[in-house]
Design an enzyme around this catalytic site. Sequence first.
Site, short mmCIF file in Angstrom:
data_model
loop_
_atom_site.label_atom_id
_atom_site.label_comp_id
_atom_site.label_asym_id
_atom_site.label_seq_id
_atom_site.Cartn_x
_atom_site.Cartn_y
_atom_site.Cartn_z
CG ASP A 97 -2.15 0.75 0.85
OD1 ASP A 97 -2.18 1.84 0.86
OD2 ASP A 97 -3.16 -0.08 1.02
CB VAL B 79 0.24 -1.29 -7.99
CG1 VAL B 79 -0.17 -1.87 -6.76
CG2 VAL B 79 -1.10 -0.33 -8.43
CB CYS C 269 -8.02 -4.78 -2.34
SG CYS C 269 -8.50 -6.31 -1.95
CB SER D 214 -16.01 -2.43 -9.67
OG SER D 214 -17.21 -1.52 -9.62
CE1 TYR E 247 -13.41 1.74 -10.00
CE2 TYR E 247 -15.32 1.54 -10.52
CZ TYR E 247 -14.54 1.33 -9.52
OH TYR E 247 -14.63 0.49 -8.62
CE LYS F 298 -11.75 -1.45 -10.10
NZ LYS F 298 -10.86 -2.06 -9.44
CG PHE G 65 -18.54 -3.72 -0.39
CD1 PHE G 65 -18.46 -4.65 0.61
CD2 PHE G 65 -19.23 -4.24 -1.63
CE1 PHE G 65 -18.52 -5.88 0.56
CE2 PHE G 65 -19.50 -5.45 -1.78
CZ PHE G 65 -19.17 -6.33 -0.88
#
Length: 261
Positions: free
Chosen positions: A37, A59, A85, A154, A167, A171, A200
Amino acid sequence: MEIGANTPAVVTGGASGLGEATARALAAKGAKVAIFDLQEEKGKAVAADIGGIFCEVNVTDDASVDAGFAKARAAHGQERILVNCAGTGSAIKTAKRDRNTGEISHYPLDAFNWLIQINLVGTFRCVAKSAAGMMTLDPLTENGDRGAIVNTASVAGEDGQIGQVAYSASKAGVIGMTLPIARDLMNEGIRINTILPGIFETPLMNAAPPQVKDALAASVPFPKRLGAPPEYAHLAMAMIENDYFNGEDVRLDGAIRMAPR
């Protein structure tokens, strides 16, 4: 794959949200977890709490990811589990007209590429490097099992909303590469699956006004609430532990189908 004591695992984005919940679930099974992270303070705190290790990793950067894996493997050994994640989002229309001035603009391509690099390329970068490492391991079972990978996509990868073009594309790419990767690795005993979370309770969502969260929760068919990160972790664990779970993309969303806005 059985998650035994000291099973090496890596969780990207493990400092908070879905990643943190997964890191904690893995540690509860006895795994030695490395958290990748950029949130150093949070990441170190979670790692200390679960007996793991924190690796500051971007990443989108090859050298950073390589350094993270090197640190994790030096501490725990070659990982047999990878859960991705790490990711981000944005809301910009493909092209739009200013309501006041009438001026027309389009999605800045640098911003589009930035999101693709994090969510899609960053995920694949970690998958490819981890899979190569897993291939050096001896099989755990007579079936040849060497490791398991879980990616995070997602529901927007299937029904993206207004402003989610980058986005959704990122995904959808994660979803689309799941089966080919499973096929690439089928003779090496390495499985891969992808979770498509709905709405979430994450740090990003927690920043929204209560009325917005209430409206989103009401839009979920059942149960009428936001998803809890441990529920994501529960599915990730099932994907890891069930040896016949491979090449699948699974929605975890309370049956929601996203409206245009």
